[in-house]
Design an enzyme around this catalytic site. Structure first.
Site, PDB file in Angstrom:
ATOM      1  N   ASN A 147      -9.591   0.131 -15.195  1.00 50.98           N
ATOM      2  CA  ASN A 147      -8.604  -0.956 -15.232  1.00 50.98           C
ATOM      3  C   ASN A 147      -9.004  -2.132 -14.342  1.00 50.98           C
ATOM      4  O   ASN A 147      -8.169  -2.968 -14.013  1.00 50.98           O
ATOM      5  CB  ASN A 147      -7.200  -0.431 -14.878  1.00 50.98           C
ATOM      6  CG  ASN A 147      -7.173   0.296 -13.549  1.00 50.98           C
ATOM      7  OD1 ASN A 147      -8.110   0.192 -12.762  1.00 50.98           O
ATOM      8  ND2 ASN A 147      -6.097   1.026 -13.277  1.00 50.98           N
ATOM      9  N   ARG A 285      -4.138  -3.067  -2.398  1.00 51.43           N
ATOM     10  CA  ARG A 285      -3.239  -2.064  -1.836  1.00 51.43           C
ATOM     11  C   ARG A 285      -2.303  -2.738  -0.823  1.00 51.43           C
ATOM     12  O   ARG A 285      -2.760  -3.549  -0.001  1.00 51.43           O
ATOM     13  CB  ARG A 285      -4.003  -0.937  -1.122  1.00 51.43           C
ATOM     14  CG  ARG A 285      -4.628   0.093  -2.057  1.00 51.43           C
ATOM     15  CD  ARG A 285      -3.602   0.836  -2.912  1.00 51.43           C
ATOM     16  NE  ARG A 285      -4.210   1.752  -3.861  1.00 51.43           N
ATOM     17  CZ  ARG A 285      -4.454   1.493  -5.141  1.00 51.43           C
ATOM     18  NH1 ARG A 285      -4.138   0.310  -5.663  1.00 51.43           N
ATOM     19  NH2 ARG A 285      -4.983   2.408  -5.928  1.00 51.43           N
ATOM     20  N   GLN A 314       4.850   3.581  -2.109  1.00 44.33           N
ATOM     21  CA  GLN A 314       5.296   3.395  -3.496  1.00 44.33           C
ATOM     22  C   GLN A 314       5.974   4.654  -4.009  1.00 44.33           C
ATOM     23  O   GLN A 314       5.395   5.725  -3.838  1.00 44.33           O
ATOM     24  CB  GLN A 314       4.101   3.025  -4.374  1.00 44.33           C
ATOM     25  CG  GLN A 314       3.575   1.636  -4.069  1.00 44.33           C
ATOM     26  CD  GLN A 314       2.503   1.145  -5.021  1.00 44.33           C
ATOM     27  OE1 GLN A 314       2.049   0.031  -4.894  1.00 44.33           O
ATOM     28  NE2 GLN A 314       2.073   1.945  -5.960  1.00 44.33           N
ATOM     29  N   HIS A 333       4.049  -2.037  -9.195  1.00 47.46           N
ATOM     30  CA  HIS A 333       2.607  -1.820  -9.368  1.00 47.46           C
ATOM     31  C   HIS A 333       2.266  -1.612 -10.854  1.00 47.46           C
ATOM     32  O   HIS A 333       2.376  -0.512 -11.386  1.00 47.46           O
ATOM     33  CB  HIS A 333       2.205  -0.581  -8.556  1.00 47.46           C
ATOM     34  CG  HIS A 333       0.723  -0.397  -8.420  1.00 47.46           C
ATOM     35  ND1 HIS A 333       0.170   0.449  -7.505  1.00 47.46           N
ATOM     36  CD2 HIS A 333      -0.313  -0.961  -9.080  1.00 47.46           C
ATOM     37  CE1 HIS A 333      -1.148   0.417  -7.617  1.00 47.46           C
ATOM     38  NE2 HIS A 333      -1.469  -0.434  -8.570  1.00 47.46           N
TER      39      HIS A 333
HETATM   40  P1  NDP Z   1     -15.126  -1.415  -6.638  1.00 42.03           P
HETATM   41  O1  NDP Z   1     -15.524  -0.128  -6.000  1.00 42.03           O
HETATM   42  O2  NDP Z   1     -15.907  -1.950  -7.753  1.00 42.03           O
HETATM   43  O3  NDP Z   1     -15.100  -2.559  -5.537  1.00 42.03           O
HETATM   44  C1  NDP Z   1     -14.674  -2.380  -4.252  1.00 42.03           C
HETATM   45  C2  NDP Z   1     -15.413  -3.365  -3.391  1.00 42.03           C
HETATM   46  O4  NDP Z   1     -14.811  -3.385  -2.103  1.00 42.03           O
HETATM   47  C3  NDP Z   1     -16.872  -2.984  -3.211  1.00 42.03           C
HETATM   48  O5  NDP Z   1     -17.664  -4.125  -3.522  1.00 42.03           O
HETATM   49  C4  NDP Z   1     -16.931  -2.652  -1.728  1.00 42.03           C
HETATM   50  O6  NDP Z   1     -18.101  -3.037  -1.131  1.00 42.03           O
HETATM   51  C5  NDP Z   1     -15.840  -3.545  -1.174  1.00 42.03           C
HETATM   52  N1  NDP Z   1     -15.435  -3.175   0.177  1.00 42.03           N
HETATM   53  C6  NDP Z   1     -15.136  -1.960   0.654  1.00 42.03           C
HETATM   54  N2  NDP Z   1     -14.782  -2.058   1.953  1.00 42.03           N
HETATM   55  C7  NDP Z   1     -14.903  -3.362   2.282  1.00 42.03           C
HETATM   56  C8  NDP Z   1     -14.695  -4.078   3.477  1.00 42.03           C
HETATM   57  N3  NDP Z   1     -14.354  -3.448   4.613  1.00 42.03           N
HETATM   58  N4  NDP Z   1     -14.878  -5.422   3.460  1.00 42.03           N
HETATM   59  C9  NDP Z   1     -15.267  -6.062   2.322  1.00 42.03           C
HETATM   60  N5  NDP Z   1     -15.485  -5.416   1.159  1.00 42.03           N
HETATM   61  C10 NDP Z   1     -15.308  -4.079   1.149  1.00 42.03           C
HETATM   62  O7  NDP Z   1     -13.597  -1.231  -7.031  1.00 42.03           O
HETATM   63  P2  NDP Z   1     -12.672  -2.157  -7.957  1.00 42.03           P
HETATM   64  O8  NDP Z   1     -13.082  -3.571  -7.778  1.00 42.03           O
HETATM   65  O9  NDP Z   1     -12.604  -1.612  -9.301  1.00 42.03           O
HETATM   66  O10 NDP Z   1     -11.269  -1.890  -7.249  1.00 42.03           O
HETATM   67  C11 NDP Z   1     -11.026  -2.338  -5.915  1.00 42.03           C
HETATM   68  C12 NDP Z   1      -9.677  -1.836  -5.428  1.00 42.03           C
HETATM   69  O11 NDP Z   1      -8.637  -2.438  -6.183  1.00 42.03           O
HETATM   70  C13 NDP Z   1      -9.442  -0.328  -5.607  1.00 42.03           C
HETATM   71  O12 NDP Z   1      -9.997   0.408  -4.556  1.00 42.03           O
HETATM   72  C14 NDP Z   1      -7.959  -0.245  -5.632  1.00 42.03           C
HETATM   73  O13 NDP Z   1      -7.450  -0.133  -4.307  1.00 42.03           O
HETATM   74  C15 NDP Z   1      -7.518  -1.582  -6.208  1.00 42.03           C
HETATM   75  N6  NDP Z   1      -7.052  -1.432  -7.590  1.00 42.03           N
HETATM   76  C16 NDP Z   1      -5.764  -1.791  -7.890  1.00 42.03           C
HETATM   77  C17 NDP Z   1      -5.266  -1.611  -9.136  1.00 42.03           C
HETATM   78  C18 NDP Z   1      -3.891  -2.044  -9.512  1.00 42.03           C
HETATM   79  O14 NDP Z   1      -3.349  -1.587 -10.522  1.00 42.03           O
HETATM   80  N7  NDP Z   1      -3.265  -2.926  -8.756  1.00 42.03           N
HETATM   81  C19 NDP Z   1      -6.056  -0.968 -10.195  1.00 42.03           C
HETATM   82  C20 NDP Z   1      -7.440  -0.746  -9.823  1.00 42.03           C
HETATM   83  C21 NDP Z   1      -7.884  -0.921  -8.550  1.00 42.03           C
HETATM   84  P3  NDP Z   1     -19.450  -2.214  -1.187  1.00 42.03           P
HETATM   85  O15 NDP Z   1     -19.352  -1.245  -2.319  1.00 42.03           O
HETATM   86  O16 NDP Z   1     -20.401  -3.337  -1.400  1.00 42.03           O
HETATM   87  O17 NDP Z   1     -19.535  -1.544   0.131  1.00 42.03           O
END
Ligand code: NDP
Length: 400
Positions: A147, A285, A314, A333
């Site tokens: 998603n 989140r 939630q 959400h």
């Molecule tokens: P991804 O794993 O593709 O992306 C997460 C990114 O966050 C990665 O690039 C990671 O960096 C980066 N990251 C982690 N920690 C840090 C930090 N301390 N500072 C900066 N960047 C950081 O996941 P998605 O993009 O698919 O999803 C991201 C988040 O969105 C999920 O974890 C979830 O919490 C939320 N989400 C919400 C939804 C909703 O319905 N509202 C649905 C889906 C997701 P790297 O890997 O380079 O270390």
């Protein structure tokens, strides 16, 4: 025989739908990085139907019961008298969606000695105490990418909605008014604004791509830098720390996972770094932000608007201040649980269950914890520890 407990949100108040607004879903073959969509051996549901609520059962009952396992579906997840508590003792698999998270705290994991798999039907497994999962050798898996684009579309909607003052203007129209000045006194164009994402993962990068045609200036910060070709293609400005990015942005969007490193990263101190009148969009989140600091920033005008769909806990207690704070564009959400997204994550949940019951490896990109350590995508994007503290407050919610 295993017990599979599936915690889903309630059906619509007027009952499970018998008809739908549309007859089909567009066909999507693969994600932009080449990752394939979920590949279960079969599905037992109609794509485009409501699968995430109790009666939809994620389309899993036939499959789970055909293997001779017990399948429990419930929305009752919070407090000592919840169904989830009753089934902890003998659950082998607990499935939950972030929209209606079954908080698996250390205490609950301790009381679930047979638990082998905590399966997130969606993305984001912060509702599981990952440290406790590591310590008790519970596998945590989610349906990576299912998603991400759904959320990115929602972010774009919220950026435009806030900056252009959509919701209050709609309210004037719906209530019979023609109050143009009231509508536009807070309305701007996004063209030429600076927008920055904290994290340029699957969602963050998609948001940047979708906003590029609006001629906004694009910024990002992430632990790992994007390939140079992508930076060039989108004319991105990378910032080594999020604190350095905040001050140059008119719009900030949060797209990183919640883990100990990111919990409450937006607080009174970091909000001082924002431009006066910045907009903050958080679909990642709720706990990335200090709840009351957001309210204060809106009241003082430090933030011109805040929108998102994620809260903590939630469901949000009925008196959660984000429901009523000024200039907010909050929804429950929902961004990652459109009917389109449900079809993908229901299939992904089935794929992971098939792997679990057949003793086949779960795809690396779906793994968060395995074998007593962070694994797969979890090892890349999360840090060890726990972000579930305070989740018991979810018990306070009463159906409105
Ligand atoms: P991804 O794993 O593709 O992306 C997460 C990114 O966050 C990665 O690039 C990671 O960096 C980066 N990251 C982690 N920690 C840090 C930090 N301390 N500072 C900066 N960047 C950081 O996941 P998605 O993009 O698919 O999803 C991201 C988040 O969105 C999920 O974890 C979830 O919490 C939320 N989400 C919400 C939804 C909703 O319905 N509202 C649905 C889906 C997701 P790297 O890997 O380079 O270390």
């Amino acid at each position: 025989m295993a017990k599979v407990v599936c915690v889903l949100y309630d059906d619509p108040v007027d009952g499970y739908p018998t008809t739908y607004a549309r007859d089909d879903l567009p066909k999507i073959d693969k994600y932009p990085d080449g990752q394939t969509l979920p590949t279960p051996k079969a599905i037992d549901f109609q794509p485009g139907t409501l699968l995430g609520s109790v009666s939809g059962e994620l389309g899993l009952r036939k499959y789970v019961e055909s293997l001779g396992h017990e399948f429990v579906v419930t929305s009752s997840k919070d407090g000592p008298n919840s169904d989830l508590e009753k089934h902890l003792a003998d659950a082998e698999v607990i499935i939950s969606q972030p929209f209606w998270p079954a908080y698996l705290t250390a205490d609950r994991i301790k009381r679930a000695p047979k638990l082998k798999l905590a399966l997130t039907a969606g993305i984001g497994s912060d509702h599981v105490d990952l440290q406790a999962a590591i310590d008790h050798d519970v596998t945590v898996a989610e349906v990576t990418y299912c998603n991400s684009h759904s959320v990115a579309e929602h972010v774009v909607m919220m950026v435009l909605g806030l900056v252009r003052n959509y919701i209050p203007s709609h309210d004037w129209a719906r209530n019979g008014g023609w109050n143009i000045a009231d509508c536009v006194a807070r309305s701007y164009d996004v063209e030429g604004m600076h927008v920055g994402t904290v994290a340029a993962g699957r969602i963050g990068l998609r948001v940047l791509r979708l906003l590029a045609p609006f001629d906004m200036h694009l910024h990002y910060t992430d632990r790992h830098r994007l390939p140079e070709a992508v930076e060039k293609e989108l004319n991105l400005t990378w910032h080594p720390t999020r604190e350095e990015m905040y001050g140059v942005c008119d719009v900030v969007t949060l797209n990183c996972p919640l883990h100990p490193e990111t919990e409450h990263m937006i607080n009174d101190e970091t909000l001082k770094l924002f431009k006066r009148g910045a907009y903050l969009i958080n679909t990642a989140r709720g706990k990335l932000c200090d709840r009351d600091a957001i309210v204060r920033a809106l009241e003082t005008g430090r933030l011109a608007g805040y929108a998102g769909d994620v809260w903590f806990p939630q469901p949000a207690p009925n008196d959660h201040p984000w429901r009523t704070m000024p200039n907010n564009g909050m929804t429950p959400h929902i961004s990652g649980t459109s009917l389109s997204a449900q079809t993908r994550y229901a299939a992904g949940t089935r794929e992971i269950l098939e792997c679990h019951f057949e003793g086949r490896p779960i795809r690396d990109e779906y793994l968060i914890v395995q074998g007593g350590n962070l694994a797969g995508v979890g090892a890349h994007s999360y840090s060890k520890g726990d972000a579930t503290g305070g989740s018991e407050e979810a018990e306070k919610y009463e159906i409105a």
